[in-house]
Scaffold this motif. Structure first.
Motif, PDB file in Angstrom:
ATOM      1  N   PRO A  22      86.890 -12.552  -5.035  1.00 21.80           N
ATOM      2  CA  PRO A  22      87.625 -12.698  -6.289  1.00 21.80           C
ATOM      3  C   PRO A  22      88.046 -14.137  -6.568  1.00 21.80           C
ATOM      4  O   PRO A  22      88.095 -14.563  -7.726  1.00 21.80           O
ATOM      5  CB  PRO A  22      88.856 -11.800  -6.088  1.00 21.80           C
ATOM      6  N   LEU A  23      88.338 -14.899  -5.515  1.00 24.88           N
ATOM      7  CA  LEU A  23      88.737 -16.291  -5.705  1.00 24.88           C
ATOM      8  C   LEU A  23      87.590 -17.117  -6.265  1.00 24.88           C
ATOM      9  O   LEU A  23      87.810 -18.022  -7.090  1.00 24.88           O
ATOM     10  CB  LEU A  23      89.216 -16.890  -4.375  1.00 24.88           C
ATOM     11  N   VAL A  24      86.364 -16.808  -5.842  1.00 22.70           N
ATOM     12  CA  VAL A  24      85.184 -17.480  -6.383  1.00 22.70           C
ATOM     13  C   VAL A  24      85.073 -17.209  -7.879  1.00 22.70           C
ATOM     14  O   VAL A  24      84.838 -18.123  -8.682  1.00 22.70           O
ATOM     15  CB  VAL A  24      83.910 -17.014  -5.656  1.00 22.70           C
ATOM     16  N   ALA A  25      85.257 -15.946  -8.268  1.00 27.40           N
ATOM     17  CA  ALA A  25      85.157 -15.584  -9.687  1.00 27.40           C
ATOM     18  C   ALA A  25      86.258 -16.240 -10.505  1.00 27.40           C
ATOM     19  O   ALA A  25      86.018 -16.726 -11.617  1.00 27.40           O
ATOM     20  CB  ALA A  25      85.203 -14.065  -9.847  1.00 27.40           C
ATOM     21  N   TRP A  26      87.478 -16.252  -9.974  1.00 27.55           N
ATOM     22  CA  TRP A  26      88.577 -16.909 -10.686  1.00 27.55           C
ATOM     23  C   TRP A  26      88.335 -18.407 -10.820  1.00 27.55           C
ATOM     24  O   TRP A  26      88.598 -18.998 -11.868  1.00 27.55           O
ATOM     25  CB  TRP A  26      89.894 -16.666  -9.959  1.00 27.55           C
ATOM     26  N   GLY A  27      87.833 -19.021  -9.763  1.00 32.57           N
ATOM     27  CA  GLY A  27      87.538 -20.449  -9.829  1.00 32.57           C
ATOM     28  C   GLY A  27      86.489 -20.757 -10.878  1.00 32.57           C
ATOM     29  O   GLY A  27      86.628 -21.710 -11.658  1.00 32.57           O
ATOM     30  N   ALA A  28      85.436 -19.932 -10.917  1.00 31.30           N
ATOM     31  CA  ALA A  28      84.391 -20.116 -11.926  1.00 31.30           C
ATOM     32  C   ALA A  28      84.948 -19.919 -13.326  1.00 31.30           C
ATOM     33  O   ALA A  28      84.575 -20.643 -14.265  1.00 31.30           O
ATOM     34  CB  ALA A  28      83.242 -19.133 -11.671  1.00 31.30           C
ATOM     35  N   GLU A  29      85.853 -18.961 -13.479  1.00 25.84           N
ATOM     36  CA  GLU A  29      86.452 -18.708 -14.796  1.00 25.84           C
ATOM     37  C   GLU A  29      87.285 -19.899 -15.259  1.00 25.84           C
ATOM     38  O   GLU A  29      87.197 -20.308 -16.426  1.00 25.84           O
ATOM     39  CB  GLU A  29      87.315 -17.452 -14.737  1.00 25.84           C
ATOM     40  N   LEU A  30      88.078 -20.453 -14.378  1.00 28.08           N
ATOM     41  CA  LEU A  30      88.921 -21.595 -14.747  1.00 28.08           C
ATOM     42  C   LEU A  30      88.072 -22.804 -15.134  1.00 28.08           C
ATOM     43  O   LEU A  30      88.353 -23.481 -16.129  1.00 28.08           O
ATOM     44  CB  LEU A  30      89.840 -21.950 -13.580  1.00 28.08           C
ATOM     45  N   ILE A  31      87.032 -23.072 -14.358  1.00 28.61           N
ATOM     46  CA  ILE A  31      86.159 -24.217 -14.641  1.00 28.61           C
ATOM     47  C   ILE A  31      85.440 -24.025 -15.975  1.00 28.61           C
ATOM     48  O   ILE A  31      85.370 -24.945 -16.803  1.00 28.61           O
ATOM     49  CB  ILE A  31      85.136 -24.400 -13.504  1.00 28.61           C
ATOM     50  N   THR A  32      84.913 -22.813 -16.175  1.00 30.00           N
ATOM     51  CA  THR A  32      84.143 -22.549 -17.392  1.00 30.00           C
ATOM     52  C   THR A  32      85.035 -22.562 -18.623  1.00 30.00           C
ATOM     53  O   THR A  32      84.659 -23.105 -19.670  1.00 30.00           O
ATOM     54  CB  THR A  32      83.428 -21.189 -17.278  1.00 30.00           C
ATOM     55  N   ALA A  33      86.219 -21.971 -18.521  1.00 29.63           N
ATOM     56  CA  ALA A  33      87.145 -21.946 -19.659  1.00 29.63           C
ATOM     57  C   ALA A  33      87.609 -23.350 -20.018  1.00 29.63           C
ATOM     58  O   ALA A  33      87.787 -23.678 -21.200  1.00 29.63           O
ATOM     59  CB  ALA A  33      88.338 -21.054 -19.340  1.00 29.63           C
ATOM     60  N   ALA A  34      87.791 -24.212 -19.018  1.00 25.55           N
ATOM     61  CA  ALA A  34      88.232 -25.584 -19.281  1.00 25.55           C
ATOM     62  C   ALA A  34      87.173 -26.380 -20.035  1.00 25.55           C
ATOM     63  O   ALA A  34      87.500 -27.288 -20.807  1.00 25.55           O
ATOM     64  CB  ALA A  34      88.567 -26.281 -17.970  1.00 25.55           C
ATOM     65  N   ALA A  35      85.906 -26.031 -19.825  1.00 24.14           N
ATOM     66  CA  ALA A  35      84.819 -26.755 -20.495  1.00 24.14           C
ATOM     67  C   ALA A  35      84.594 -26.273 -21.924  1.00 24.14           C
ATOM     68  O   ALA A  35      83.918 -26.946 -22.707  1.00 24.14           O
ATOM     69  CB  ALA A  35      83.526 -26.600 -19.693  1.00 24.14           C
TER      70      ALA A  35
END
Length: 233
Positions: A22-35
């Motif tokens: 889940p931490l991998v998915a959350w990290g990907a979400e934060l990075i993608t949303a920031a872009a």
């Protein structure tokens, strides 16, 4: 209650994978949303799955979608699904009967579901060619199987080695997600779309939090079991 988790190095690795997924998915979400800059991405308003759209800017399911790092989000979902499946298979002892088998089956359904969300995007192109059915199947599959898994983990927490507070939290999280699911679906099918991103996360995040609690609990269990052995040497 007899233990339903495996001992050994492989099982410890499985616990780590369950925690990290889940931490991998959350990290990907934060990075993608920031872009996502135009228009500004809102976790309350925007669909989660729109983060994974890798095609040109489009209006999909009533929202403008323009995700420059869509591939990052898709990769995060697929990795999450794979880590969940492999972690469950390594951590739980299927020889102990129905309880671990049920958890592993639900983990597999959840893992396949979230991976499908990453592999088959919710794009206009996939609506036109019919592949959107696989995307929807994956999304709804993980929403149901994932929350049920979290509940089953809580109910069988004593056999997993989870403390009372962690067991109760797991059950409450799963029930919350299951209650939020029909509310989310009504919001979708009525066309109201009120804070659809918020309601979508109300279904998804309890699963992810529950799995983090499971992984952390299993890691703590393995650590506590190793300390007496180390002390006796």
């Amino acid at each position: 209650m007899s233990s339903i988790v495996r001992p050994g190095v492989a099982a410890r690795g499985g616990a780590v994978l369950l925690f990290v997924g889940p931490l991998v998915a959350w990290g990907a979400e934060l990075i993608t949303a920031a872009a996502w800059q135009n228009p500004h991405y809102s976790p309350f308003y925007n669909w989660v799955s729109h983060l994974g759209l890798t095609g040109p800017r489009q209006v999909a399911f009533g929202q403008v979608a323009d995700s420059p790092l869509g591939a990052v989000m898709d990769t995060g979902w697929v990795l999450y699904g794979v880590l969940l499946i492999v972690g469950a298979l390594l951590a739980f002892d299927l020889r102990q009967g129905l309880r671990p088998i049920t958890i592993v089956v639900l983990a597999i359904l959840s893992g396949v579901g979230v991976s499908l969300v990453g592999i088959v995007q919710g794009s206009n192109a996939n609506v036109a060619n019919g592949l959107i059915a696989l995307h929807s199947l994956g999304a709804q599959g993980v929403m149901l199987a994932g929350n049920i898994m979290v509940i089953v983990v809580g109910v069988n927490g004593a056999g997993i080695g989870l403390g009372r507070s962690r067991r109760i939290a797991s059950i409450v999280l799963g029930l919350f997600g299951l209650v939020a699911f029909p509310v989310f679906m009504v919001d979708v099918f009525t066309g109201w779309m009120w804070n659809i991103g918020l309601l979508e996360r109300a279904v998804i995040y309890p699963i992810m939090i529950g799995q983090v609690l499971l992984g952390r609990g299993l890691i703590a269990r393995h650590i506590s079991h190793r300390q007496p052995a180390a002390a006796g040497r």
